[in-house]
Design an enzyme around this catalytic site. Structure first.
Site, PDB file in Angstrom:
ATOM      1  N   VAL A 185      41.712  40.316  45.269  1.00 48.77           N
ATOM      2  CA  VAL A 185      40.691  40.959  44.431  1.00 48.77           C
ATOM      3  C   VAL A 185      40.196  42.291  44.985  1.00 48.77           C
ATOM      4  O   VAL A 185      39.200  42.835  44.503  1.00 48.77           O
ATOM      5  CB  VAL A 185      39.487  40.016  44.190  1.00 48.77           C
ATOM      6  CG1 VAL A 185      39.913  38.819  43.361  1.00 48.77           C
ATOM      7  CG2 VAL A 185      38.858  39.560  45.500  1.00 48.77           C
ATOM      8  N   LYS A 186      40.874  42.841  45.979  1.00 50.81           N
ATOM      9  CA  LYS A 186      40.410  44.101  46.544  1.00 50.81           C
ATOM     10  C   LYS A 186      40.977  45.311  45.772  1.00 50.81           C
ATOM     11  O   LYS A 186      41.881  45.162  44.937  1.00 50.81           O
ATOM     12  CB  LYS A 186      40.791  44.174  48.020  1.00 50.81           C
ATOM     13  CG  LYS A 186      40.120  43.095  48.890  1.00 50.81           C
ATOM     14  CD  LYS A 186      38.601  43.125  48.802  1.00 50.81           C
ATOM     15  CE  LYS A 186      37.858  42.567  49.988  1.00 50.81           C
ATOM     16  NZ  LYS A 186      37.884  41.096  50.156  1.00 50.81           N
TER      17      LYS A 186
END
Ligand SMILES: *Cc1c(COP(=O)(O)O)cnc(C)c1O
Length: 399
Positions: A185-186
């Site tokens: 999710v970065k």
């Protein structure tokens, strides 16, 4: 916000190039790999674009943090000062190097409050670890000054701030060592992955050795290599690095898109006197993965978060969050009794259960963050702004 939203043929191309050789390990097998070195290539790309001498990829941001501390010689009984608002990984990484995580309050930057840091320093302190939360930076000038004055290392946890800068320098490249995360999710993702950044050759060598069982990586016979240090396996695979290479090439596009949408929403909201914003020490350097609002009152903030959720607009109310804020980290508060730790380490731990972070509570209670999707367009930005304005207007009336 997450780079996976814009996966395309680029990632697939790099993955295919790895699979064409079948060598998915980052080291050795020179004769079989047809000159494909995805991890090395990604390290070179990151080093060029962030203007840092040495980059070493790891299996995650968490293992990057552990590697960074090990490379600096931080371990048994050393204290590392970290903020109460971060991701649990910052704490875990410090703890499992054998060191003692010491919490300090945040301020309206949502990152370490320099005054609180200074108060937390003891003769055991070895490092300050600012966490550049939600895409933007801590007050680095002040923190660097404190680190210099007290001869402490500055370790930047830039896991949430890939591509962000402070006064023209990339976050993660400003302290003694910095870490990035490329988890799913970065801003940039490898699926799982992380990076250690440093300008110090010795620290770099220790990083790459520690994260591969202590191997010195000299020659091309793994069995014959020396082991200057004892290490672990925190290696990234070529497949993860391949995804990262596809993603890294799009970073500028991600940043431009996030900034465009975030600025549009922020400018729309500036007309509303009820809505305040997180203070960003260098606004131009924000990677713009989140827009963080600070309202006048806890009830307004909670209500805003609930209303946004009911309208299916993504948002985070960190004060109640179990991953990111000290208040709900119950599993850390019981560590005094944990069999995972030696009794010597347990005895050195602060009394996490009875610490006062009311200064941070006062900010976190009123904070709502909106993750900026890479898929939003200007129309969506205006819709979201209108929804926020509508909700907060009603709240003021109720007051
Ligand atoms: C994501 C994150 C980490 C850890 O990264 P992983 O790659 O998930 O191990 C560390 N610190 C912060 C602030 C993070 O957001």
């Amino acid at each position: 916000m997450p780079g996976f939203e814009l996966f395309d043929r680029e990632e697939q191309k790099h993955i295919q190039e790895v699979m064409d050789t079948g060598i998915i390990m980052r080291y050795n097998f020179d004769g079989l790999r047809n000159n494909q070195w995805k991890a090395k290539e990604l390290e070179t790309e990151i080093s060029k674009s962030l203007q840092i001498k040495y980059v070493h990829l790891t299996s995650s941001g968490t293992t990057a943090l552990i590697t960074a501390m090990k490379a600096l010689g931080i371990g048994a009984g050393d204290e590392v000062i970290m903020p109460v608002f971060t991701f649990v990984a910052s704490f875990e990484a410090i703890l499992f190097t054998g060191a003692i995580p010491v919490f300090a309050d945040i301020d309206d930057t949502l990152t370490l409050n320099p005054e609180a840091v200074e108060k937390a320093i003891t003769p055991r302190t070895k490092a300050i670890m600012p966490v550049h939360m939600c895409g933007a930076m801590a007050d680095l000038d002040e923190l660097i000054e404190i680190a210099k004055k007290h001869k402490l290392f500055l370790i930047e946890d830039a896991c949430q701030a890939t591509g962000a800068t402070y006064k023209g320098k990339s976050l993660g490249t400003i302290g003694d060592i910095g870490c990035l995360s490329f988890d799913f999710v970065k801003t940039v993702t490898c699926g799982e992955g992380g990076a250690v950044l440093t300008n110090d050759e010795k620290v770099y060598q220790l990083s790459e050795q520690f994260s591969d069982h202590g191997h010195d990586h000299v020659g091309n016979d793994r069995g014959a290599e020396d082991h200057p240090v004892v290490g672990l396996n925190f290696r990234i695979s070529e497949l993860h690095a391949a995804i990262g290479l596809g993603q890294w090439g799009k970073l500028d596009r991600f940043l431009a898109q996030q900034r465009k949408i975030k600025n549009r929403i922020k400018n729309n909201l500036k007309k509303s006197p009820e809505i305040g914003f997180r203070r960003i020490p260098d606004e131009a350097g924000d990677n713009a993965s989140f827009l963080s609002l600070i309202l006048d009152d806890e009830i307004f903030a909670k209500n805003l978060a609930n209303e946004l959720k009911s309208k299916e607009i993504p948002c985070a109310y960190w004060y109640d969050n179990k991953w990111h804020y000290v208040r709900k980290w119950d599993h850390f508060k019981n560590l005094k009794n944990s069999k995972q730790l030696y009794s010597e380490q347990r005895e050195l731990l602060p009394d996490y259960e009875n610490q006062d972070f009311s200064a941070s509570d006062a900010i976190m209670k009123r904070t709502v963050s909106i993750p900026i999707s890479l898929k939003w367009d200007e129309q969506k930005a205006d819709q979201i702004s209108a929804a926020i304005i509508e909700i907060t207007k009603n709240q003021t009336v109720e007051k």
